[in-house]
Design an enzyme around this catalytic site. Structure first.
Site, mmCIF file in Angstrom:
data_model
loop_
_atom_site.group_PDB
_atom_site.id
_atom_site.type_symbol
_atom_site.label_atom_id
_atom_site.label_comp_id
_atom_site.label_asym_id
_atom_site.label_seq_id
_atom_site.Cartn_x
_atom_site.Cartn_y
_atom_site.Cartn_z
ATOM 1 N N ALA A 11 -3.150 -2.063 -0.264
ATOM 2 C CA ALA A 11 -3.173 -1.045 -1.335
ATOM 3 C C ALA A 11 -2.946 0.368 -0.798
ATOM 4 C CB ALA A 11 -4.512 -1.117 -2.079
ATOM 5 N N GLY A 14 3.179 1.790 -1.270
ATOM 6 C CA GLY A 14 4.075 1.086 -2.189
ATOM 7 C C GLY A 14 3.430 0.672 -3.506
ATOM 8 N N ILE A 15 3.780 -0.533 -3.938
ATOM 9 C CA ILE A 15 3.336 -1.020 -5.252
ATOM 10 C C ILE A 15 1.807 -1.136 -5.291
ATOM 11 C CG2 ILE A 15 3.570 -2.876 -6.965
ATOM 12 C CD1 ILE A 15 6.178 -3.728 -5.453
ATOM 13 N N TYR A 170 16.563 -17.532 14.564
ATOM 14 C CA TYR A 170 15.442 -17.062 13.741
ATOM 15 C C TYR A 170 15.906 -15.901 12.862
ATOM 16 C CZ TYR A 170 10.973 -14.870 12.553
ATOM 17 O OH TYR A 170 9.914 -14.315 11.883
HETATM 18 N N1 LIG Z 1 9.727 -3.370 -2.723
HETATM 19 C C1 LIG Z 1 10.488 -4.413 -3.037
HETATM 20 O O1 LIG Z 1 11.690 -4.272 -3.260
HETATM 21 C C2 LIG Z 1 9.882 -5.774 -3.160
HETATM 22 C C3 LIG Z 1 10.712 -6.807 -3.621
HETATM 23 C C4 LIG Z 1 10.175 -8.072 -3.731
HETATM 24 C C5 LIG Z 1 8.845 -8.289 -3.429
HETATM 25 N N2 LIG Z 1 8.085 -7.266 -2.983
HETATM 26 C C6 LIG Z 1 6.682 -7.572 -2.663
HETATM 27 O O2 LIG Z 1 5.852 -6.575 -3.197
HETATM 28 C C7 LIG Z 1 4.675 -6.439 -2.395
HETATM 29 C C8 LIG Z 1 4.445 -4.984 -2.062
HETATM 30 O O3 LIG Z 1 5.555 -4.490 -1.323
HETATM 31 P P1 LIG Z 1 5.917 -2.933 -1.234
HETATM 32 O O4 LIG Z 1 7.342 -2.818 -1.608
HETATM 33 O O5 LIG Z 1 4.927 -2.134 -1.954
HETATM 34 O O6 LIG Z 1 5.857 -2.708 0.355
HETATM 35 P P2 LIG Z 1 4.861 -1.830 1.274
HETATM 36 O O7 LIG Z 1 4.774 -0.464 0.751
HETATM 37 O O8 LIG Z 1 5.301 -2.009 2.684
HETATM 38 O O9 LIG Z 1 3.492 -2.568 1.060
HETATM 39 C C9 LIG Z 1 3.108 -3.667 1.820
HETATM 40 C C10 LIG Z 1 1.657 -3.482 2.159
HETATM 41 O O10 LIG Z 1 1.224 -4.649 2.845
HETATM 42 C C11 LIG Z 1 0.413 -4.224 3.914
HETATM 43 N N3 LIG Z 1 0.336 -5.233 4.954
HETATM 44 C C12 LIG Z 1 1.341 -5.771 5.685
HETATM 45 N N4 LIG Z 1 0.847 -6.657 6.555
HETATM 46 C C13 LIG Z 1 -0.490 -6.685 6.358
HETATM 47 C C14 LIG Z 1 -1.547 -7.407 6.951
HETATM 48 N N5 LIG Z 1 -1.326 -8.279 7.944
HETATM 49 N N6 LIG Z 1 -2.807 -7.206 6.509
HETATM 50 C C15 LIG Z 1 -3.065 -6.326 5.513
HETATM 51 N N7 LIG Z 1 -2.092 -5.605 4.914
HETATM 52 C C16 LIG Z 1 -0.829 -5.785 5.348
HETATM 53 C C17 LIG Z 1 1.072 -2.963 4.421
HETATM 54 O O11 LIG Z 1 0.138 -2.246 5.201
HETATM 55 P P3 LIG Z 1 0.591 -1.262 6.393
HETATM 56 O O12 LIG Z 1 0.796 0.074 5.757
HETATM 57 O O13 LIG Z 1 -0.573 -1.323 7.316
HETATM 58 O O14 LIG Z 1 1.860 -1.812 6.980
HETATM 59 C C18 LIG Z 1 1.386 -2.299 3.097
HETATM 60 O O15 LIG Z 1 0.266 -1.616 2.613
HETATM 61 C C19 LIG Z 1 4.907 -7.338 -1.178
HETATM 62 O O16 LIG Z 1 4.246 -8.561 -1.364
HETATM 63 C C20 LIG Z 1 6.396 -7.553 -1.169
HETATM 64 O O17 LIG Z 1 6.760 -8.774 -0.553
HETATM 65 C C21 LIG Z 1 8.553 -6.019 -2.848
#
Ligand SMILES: NC(=O)c1ccc[n+]([C@@H]2O[C@H](COP(=O)([O-])OP(=O)(O)OC[C@H]3O[C@@H](n4cnc5c(N)ncnc54)[C@H](OP(=O)(O)O)[C@@H]3O)[C@@H](O)[C@H]2O)c1
Length: 314
Positions: A11, A14-15, A170
């Site tokens: 939290a 991003g979203i 990979y």
């Molecule tokens: N944005 C898009 O276009 C998009 C599209 C499809 C799906 N999604 C999904 O939407 C969700 C939110 O994505 P977002 O776009 O808001 O990206 P984001 O801003 O990078 O948010 C991801 C969050 O996950 C946290 N995180 C990553 N690894 C973690 C871990 N091991 N333990 C705890 N927290 C962790 C990150 O923390 P840190 O700050 O510490 O890295 C960050 O707060 C994700 O599930 C993503 O797969 C997003």
């Protein structure tokens, strides 16, 4: 309105951050479950300032680590008598890493973060969720799973513990899609398992959503470049954050469970993938759930793997 207790993983940006802000603004109690306290304190301060809420707290958890989740869940239960909403938003994705990485538990890192970690956390918070009279879990999925409309696409079940890390190409991008498909398969099965507890569990299929500057900084040069070009065409973060809140609080979703939910909050039907016209329509609209996600063999394989993994002592 009753105040709900909400956990949102990831939290701090991003979203997740925008959704946490909206829940707090609506008077709910928000637990920001984040891995890096230093980075996340700034987000906590922003949210408190913006919403004037004293109902936002920060707790540390690394969702890629079973030990961390096993610490977090009892800590949460000590503090809170119940849990109403659990949003598995945190994810590891497409940062352009070339090499296969393992989590502390020896699981491919994308899978550990996006599928098995959330699975363990859900399992350990089940009792807290049972105490809610309207418990809802939302899994953040992605439209990347639409690649599974291609019948040749399959999860690399045989390569999730580093088995082929040295002898198979990979792609973290592919692993990301595979891990989110695994999350979708687990969503469907968990919905059945938790039905008698009154716990609803759904997945939201997220399309391209604008990446914040902080998120883009995490990407490799190549993907940062792509994201910068694509960002203007992607949905505003607020739209998706509002969808999280809507699905988790609106009465219309009170009895919805075991569904994949699209960007306009509609329930996505299963794809037929039969005639050529089906295939074209389903591919173009991204509005159907690939058959792969409903295949009992795939559900069984991921379920068995997930339950075995979380049963092992860490
Ligand atoms: N944005 C898009 O276009 C998009 C599209 C499809 C799906 N999604 C999904 O939407 C969700 C939110 O994505 P977002 O776009 O808001 O990206 P984001 O801003 O990078 O948010 C991801 C969050 O996950 C946290 N995180 C990553 N690894 C973690 C871990 N091991 N333990 C705890 N927290 C962790 C990150 O923390 P840190 O700050 O510490 O890295 C960050 O707060 C994700 O599930 C993503 O797969 C997003």
């Amino acid at each position: 309105m009753n105040q709900r207790i909400v956990i949102i993983t990831g939290a701090n940006s991003g979203i997740g951050k925008v959704a946490a802000t909206k829940f707090a603004a609506e008077g709910h109690h928000v637990v920001m479950a984040c891995r890096n306290l230093e980075r996340s304190r700034k987000a906590l301060d922003d949210i408190r300032l913006q919403t004037e809420s004293d109902q936002v707290e920060l707790m540390q958890v690394d969702v890629s680590s079973f030990a961390s989740i096993r610490r977090f869940c009892p800590e949460f239960r000590e503090k809170h008598a119940r849990l109403d909403i659990l949003i598995h938003n945190a994810a590891y994705f497409e940062y352009g890493k070339k090499e296969y990485q393992l989590s502390p538990d020896g699981i491919e890192l994308t899978f550990a973060t996006n599928a098995f970690g959330p699975f363990l956390m859900t399992h350990l918070l089940r009792d807290s969720l049972k105490k809610s009279d309207d418990a809802r879990i939302l899994n953040a999925c992605t439209d990347n799973v639409m690649h599974f409309l291609d019948p040749k696409r399959k999860i690399e079940f045989d390569n999730l513990r580093g088995e082929h890390r040295d002898n198979r190409p990979y792609s973290v991008y592919k692993m990301y899609g595979d891990s989110k498909m695994a999350l979708l398969l687990l969503t469907f099965k968990l919905a059945e398992e938790y039905r008698t507890d009154g716990i609803k569990i759904n997945a939201i299929i997220i399309p391209g959503v604008k990446l914040s500057t902080e998120t883009r900084k995490k990407l490799s040069f190549r993907y940062r470049f792509i994201a910068t070009i694509m960002n203007p065409f992607w949905l505003p973060v607020k739209v998706m954050a509002n969808n999280y809140v809507h699905i988790c609080t609106d009465d219309g979703f009170r009895s919805v469970t075991g569904q994949a939910i699209g960007k306009k909050n509609s329930i996505l039907p299963p794809a037929r993938q039969q005639s050529a016209s089906d295939k074209i329509r389903e591919f173009i609209t991204f509005g159907y759930v690939p058959k792969y996600a409903h295949d009992p063999g795939n559900v069984e394989t991921i379920w068995k793997m997930a339950t075995e993994l979380i049963d092992k002592p860490t």
